[in-house]
Motif scaffolding. Sequence first.
Motif, PDB file in Angstrom:
ATOM      1  N   GLY A   1      39.202  50.144  55.378  1.00  0.00           N
ATOM      2  CA  GLY A   1      38.854  51.561  55.439  1.00  0.00           C
ATOM      3  C   GLY A   1      39.268  52.363  54.230  1.00  0.00           C
ATOM      4  O   GLY A   1      39.349  53.584  54.295  1.00  0.00           O
ATOM      5  N   LYS A   2      39.534  51.690  53.109  1.00  0.00           N
ATOM      6  CA  LYS A   2      39.902  52.383  51.871  1.00  0.00           C
ATOM      7  C   LYS A   2      39.154  51.788  50.691  1.00  0.00           C
ATOM      8  O   LYS A   2      38.835  50.591  50.683  1.00  0.00           O
ATOM      9  CB  LYS A   2      41.412  52.268  51.603  1.00  0.00           C
ATOM     10  CG  LYS A   2      42.273  53.226  52.406  1.00  0.00           C
ATOM     11  CD  LYS A   2      43.724  53.151  51.982  1.00  0.00           C
ATOM     12  CE  LYS A   2      44.553  54.210  52.689  1.00  0.00           C
ATOM     13  NZ  LYS A   2      44.217  55.573  52.269  1.00  0.00           N
ATOM     14  N   LYS A   3      38.901  52.642  49.693  1.00  0.00           N
ATOM     15  CA  LYS A   3      38.311  52.177  48.438  1.00  0.00           C
ATOM     16  C   LYS A   3      39.375  52.278  47.351  1.00  0.00           C
ATOM     17  O   LYS A   3      39.624  53.366  46.822  1.00  0.00           O
ATOM     18  CB  LYS A   3      37.095  53.012  48.066  1.00  0.00           C
ATOM     19  CG  LYS A   3      35.909  52.809  49.006  1.00  0.00           C
ATOM     20  CD  LYS A   3      34.688  53.584  48.534  1.00  0.00           C
ATOM     21  CE  LYS A   3      33.492  53.297  49.436  1.00  0.00           C
ATOM     22  NZ  LYS A   3      32.286  54.029  48.988  1.00  0.00           N
ATOM     23  N   PRO A   4      40.017  51.172  47.018  1.00  0.00           N
ATOM     24  CA  PRO A   4      41.129  51.231  46.052  1.00  0.00           C
ATOM     25  C   PRO A   4      40.643  51.444  44.627  1.00  0.00           C
ATOM     26  O   PRO A   4      39.459  51.280  44.309  1.00  0.00           O
ATOM     27  CB  PRO A   4      41.776  49.851  46.208  1.00  0.00           C
ATOM     28  CG  PRO A   4      40.657  48.964  46.650  1.00  0.00           C
ATOM     29  CD  PRO A   4      39.778  49.816  47.518  1.00  0.00           C
ATOM     30  N   GLU A   5      41.596  51.810  43.759  1.00  0.00           N
ATOM     31  CA  GLU A   5      41.336  51.795  42.326  1.00  0.00           C
ATOM     32  C   GLU A   5      41.280  50.338  41.877  1.00  0.00           C
ATOM     33  O   GLU A   5      42.013  49.495  42.386  1.00  0.00           O
ATOM     34  CB  GLU A   5      42.431  52.542  41.573  1.00  0.00           C
ATOM     35  CG  GLU A   5      42.587  53.996  42.004  1.00  0.00           C
ATOM     36  CD  GLU A   5      41.307  54.780  41.843  1.00  0.00           C
ATOM     37  OE1 GLU A   5      40.825  54.888  40.690  1.00  0.00           O
ATOM     38  OE2 GLU A   5      40.767  55.256  42.860  1.00  0.00           O
ATOM     39  N   VAL A   6      40.404  50.041  40.928  1.00  0.00           N
ATOM     40  CA  VAL A   6      40.170  48.647  40.542  1.00  0.00           C
ATOM     41  C   VAL A   6      40.242  48.507  39.028  1.00  0.00           C
ATOM     42  O   VAL A   6      39.636  49.298  38.291  1.00  0.00           O
ATOM     43  CB  VAL A   6      38.795  48.153  41.034  1.00  0.00           C
ATOM     44  CG1 VAL A   6      38.603  46.676  40.674  1.00  0.00           C
ATOM     45  CG2 VAL A   6      38.652  48.361  42.531  1.00  0.00           C
TER      46      VAL A   6
ATOM     47  N   CYS B   1      42.586  37.906  42.576  1.00  0.00           N
ATOM     48  CA  CYS B   1      42.941  39.316  42.754  1.00  0.00           C
ATOM     49  C   CYS B   1      44.440  39.472  42.976  1.00  0.00           C
ATOM     50  O   CYS B   1      45.084  38.633  43.617  1.00  0.00           O
ATOM     51  CB  CYS B   1      42.209  39.915  43.967  1.00  0.00           C
ATOM     52  SG  CYS B   1      40.424  39.908  43.850  1.00  0.00           S
ATOM     53  N   ASP B   2      44.977  40.575  42.468  1.00  0.00           N
ATOM     54  CA  ASP B   2      46.341  41.011  42.770  1.00  0.00           C
ATOM     55  C   ASP B   2      46.239  42.424  43.339  1.00  0.00           C
ATOM     56  O   ASP B   2      45.563  43.282  42.756  1.00  0.00           O
ATOM     57  CB  ASP B   2      47.206  41.020  41.505  1.00  0.00           C
ATOM     58  CG  ASP B   2      47.418  39.618  40.956  1.00  0.00           C
ATOM     59  OD1 ASP B   2      47.996  38.794  41.674  1.00  0.00           O
ATOM     60  OD2 ASP B   2      46.997  39.362  39.802  1.00  0.00           O
ATOM     61  N   THR B   3      46.892  42.653  44.456  1.00  0.00           N
ATOM     62  CA  THR B   3      46.822  43.968  45.091  1.00  0.00           C
ATOM     63  C   THR B   3      48.187  44.648  45.075  1.00  0.00           C
ATOM     64  O   THR B   3      49.225  43.985  45.124  1.00  0.00           O
ATOM     65  CB  THR B   3      46.349  43.856  46.554  1.00  0.00           C
ATOM     66  OG1 THR B   3      47.308  43.124  47.303  1.00  0.00           O
ATOM     67  CG2 THR B   3      44.998  43.160  46.633  1.00  0.00           C
ATOM     68  N   ILE B   4      48.162  45.984  44.997  1.00  0.00           N
ATOM     69  CA  ILE B   4      49.372  46.809  45.093  1.00  0.00           C
ATOM     70  C   ILE B   4      49.073  47.949  46.048  1.00  0.00           C
ATOM     71  O   ILE B   4      48.064  48.640  45.924  1.00  0.00           O
ATOM     72  CB  ILE B   4      49.783  47.370  43.719  1.00  0.00           C
ATOM     73  CG1 ILE B   4      50.098  46.245  42.737  1.00  0.00           C
ATOM     74  CG2 ILE B   4      50.989  48.302  43.852  1.00  0.00           C
ATOM     75  CD1 ILE B   4      50.422  46.736  41.339  1.00  0.00           C
ATOM     76  N   GLY B   5      49.965  48.116  47.021  1.00  0.00           N
ATOM     77  CA  GLY B   5      49.833  49.251  47.931  1.00  0.00           C
ATOM     78  C   GLY B   5      48.723  49.100  48.943  1.00  0.00           C
ATOM     79  O   GLY B   5      48.204  50.109  49.450  1.00  0.00           O
TER      80      GLY B   5
ATOM     81  N   VAL C   1      43.744  47.286  42.952  1.00  0.00           N
ATOM     82  CA  VAL C   1      43.397  45.867  42.884  1.00  0.00           C
ATOM     83  C   VAL C   1      43.103  45.494  41.433  1.00  0.00           C
ATOM     84  O   VAL C   1      42.338  46.192  40.761  1.00  0.00           O
ATOM     85  CB  VAL C   1      42.166  45.536  43.754  1.00  0.00           C
ATOM     86  CG1 VAL C   1      41.788  44.060  43.600  1.00  0.00           C
ATOM     87  CG2 VAL C   1      42.421  45.877  45.209  1.00  0.00           C
ATOM     88  N   THR C   2      43.723  44.418  40.959  1.00  0.00           N
ATOM     89  CA  THR C   2      43.410  43.860  39.648  1.00  0.00           C
ATOM     90  C   THR C   2      42.612  42.581  39.856  1.00  0.00           C
ATOM     91  O   THR C   2      43.036  41.687  40.594  1.00  0.00           O
ATOM     92  CB  THR C   2      44.685  43.539  38.852  1.00  0.00           C
ATOM     93  OG1 THR C   2      45.449  44.742  38.699  1.00  0.00           O
ATOM     94  CG2 THR C   2      44.342  42.985  37.467  1.00  0.00           C
TER      95      THR C   2
ATOM     96  N   ARG D   1      45.420  59.011  42.742  1.00  0.00           N
ATOM     97  CA  ARG D   1      44.403  58.172  43.385  1.00  0.00           C
ATOM     98  C   ARG D   1      44.957  56.793  43.713  1.00  0.00           C
ATOM     99  O   ARG D   1      44.668  56.220  44.767  1.00  0.00           O
ATOM    100  CB  ARG D   1      43.176  58.065  42.480  1.00  0.00           C
ATOM    101  CG  ARG D   1      42.370  59.362  42.447  1.00  0.00           C
ATOM    102  CD  ARG D   1      41.368  59.409  41.334  1.00  0.00           C
ATOM    103  NE  ARG D   1      40.362  58.357  41.438  1.00  0.00           N
ATOM    104  CZ  ARG D   1      39.357  58.224  40.570  1.00  0.00           C
ATOM    105  NH1 ARG D   1      39.250  59.071  39.555  1.00  0.00           N
ATOM    106  NH2 ARG D   1      38.471  57.263  40.722  1.00  0.00           N
ATOM    107  N   MET D   2      45.780  56.243  42.828  1.00  0.00           N
ATOM    108  CA  MET D   2      46.395  54.946  43.132  1.00  0.00           C
ATOM    109  C   MET D   2      47.357  55.069  44.312  1.00  0.00           C
ATOM    110  O   MET D   2      47.444  54.179  45.157  1.00  0.00           O
ATOM    111  CB  MET D   2      47.123  54.408  41.895  1.00  0.00           C
ATOM    112  CG  MET D   2      46.183  53.836  40.848  1.00  0.00           C
ATOM    113  SD  MET D   2      47.049  52.934  39.541  1.00  0.00           S
ATOM    114  CE  MET D   2      47.810  54.277  38.650  1.00  0.00           C
TER     115      MET D   2
END
Length: 555
Positions: free
Chosen positions: A542-547, A484-488, A466-467, A459-460
Amino acid sequence: MSSERLIYLPLGGAGEIGMNAYVYGYGKPGKERLILVDLGVAFPDMDSSPGVDLIFADISWLRERADRLEAVFVTHAHEDHVGAVALCYEALGAPVYARAFTANIARAKMEERGQSPDVVRTVSAWPEQVEAGPFTVGFLPVSHSIPESAGLVIDTPAGRVVHSGDFKLDPDPVVGEPFDPDLWAEVGKPGVKALVCDSTNVFSSHPGRSESEVGPEITKLVANATGMVVATTFASNVARVKTLAEAGHRAGRSVVLLGRAMRRMIEAATETGILDGFPRVISAEEAADMPRERLMLIVTGSQGERRAASAQLARGKYRGLEVKEGDLFLFSSKTIPGNERGVIRVINQFSEKGVDVVDDSSGLYHVSGHANRPDLERVHALIDPQMVIPMHGEHRHLREHAKLAEAGGRASIVAVNGMMLDLTGKAPTVVDYIESGRTYLDGTVKIGALDGIVRDRIRMALNGHVTVTVILDEEDEPLGEPWCDTIGLPEIGSSRAALVDILEEDLNQFLMRAEAKTLRDDDKIEEALRRIVRQTSQNEIGKKPEVTVVVSRMR
């Protein structure tokens, strides 16, 4: 009528190709004494199991009954049959029996995992037998694509079972024992209750070809090559490695073995006395000083594995050696379904270097190690079992094999992983369903397929991460703004502003409006912030990231 029964329970390898693990039991229902045939692995891929090292059967059911497990019998040394023996030994604790070559490989695996190699016991071929509780088990020599493969003759109070293992009917396998129809007929003479049988090639309508048939074609190909020749095959196919080495030797080339698995298999075959006359090999360092047209490299990586010698040569140098325009690369192997992408990547990389790549599309340079449909019919007739239980195949293979057996007047059934059969009567019957699944070796840790770790990793990979960090003071008020910190994830969203800035603004707006009751409850804060991040991200990218939400409080 006896209240005891003979059961068969596949935990892996039935409904799939790989990860073989088959349980047999005899005794009163729920109290049967058990043996396990094979304990292998499957290999991960980045789509379904990213980061995983190995996959093997979930042995929870067997582990809970380890006090009733008499022994583990390994039919041959392919990874999908022996690869998990050392990984699972501590949980099962039963002695392991195998023929000499397979035992050599299994002991090395035990030592690699810090287990005693002494638990692996060497058994000679039929008619020698091993007593294991109510079972008497003998190793029936068969031809396959690795030395000293064996089917198992399992005698029980309910009758004889023949477990075919992986096999083919080869009168001249180059290395190892040829198919002996008289021996198979002898085994069937007392009567066979059940044949549990390899189904891999049930859709191949022509009789299987002998390993000896590829030698002349490979020799001709190598003799006509002008540059350096590189060939890959399965490291465990000792006969093919020998054929390739002999072709190089006949063409006046020096032979180099590249890849740890390749060298290990040749060493094991030599140590156990099943391989002799192997051409002299030289080291990679010696090869670096020789003319290219005088070299024959035999390398690992026939399935496109990224870390194997083939892939590394395709990308650049390996052990100081490099392929160049005009060289020849031979895939003396079949691409296993699922590995096509990796193999094609390697082929294209070689093509970009001007290397001529020859694969097995012509059928000249590889033969299968499994029995084809006419071969299966021949074995059915030779040992004349009362029933046939298909194994070692995807569901379509098992179903087709069951139809083949029934067409010959024999009872059959499609039994997939977790389906327990009673073989005591005249026909197999389903008596239970066991929770079966997969276990992952992830680094040095074993994890369950249902633990959610690999699922979260996927899923990630698909959605990014996002943290969110929030600090609250002693009065449960926000101390500064969240960050926030984002990856990918993309840096800029559809509004043309930085994604992080938009996320932080929306999160801060929520915190400024939140009720005191909400700000006192970490769970409510996390739930709300996670929802905001996912919704804002959906609107922007257009995406729902893991948080992941980190709430810190000043106390």
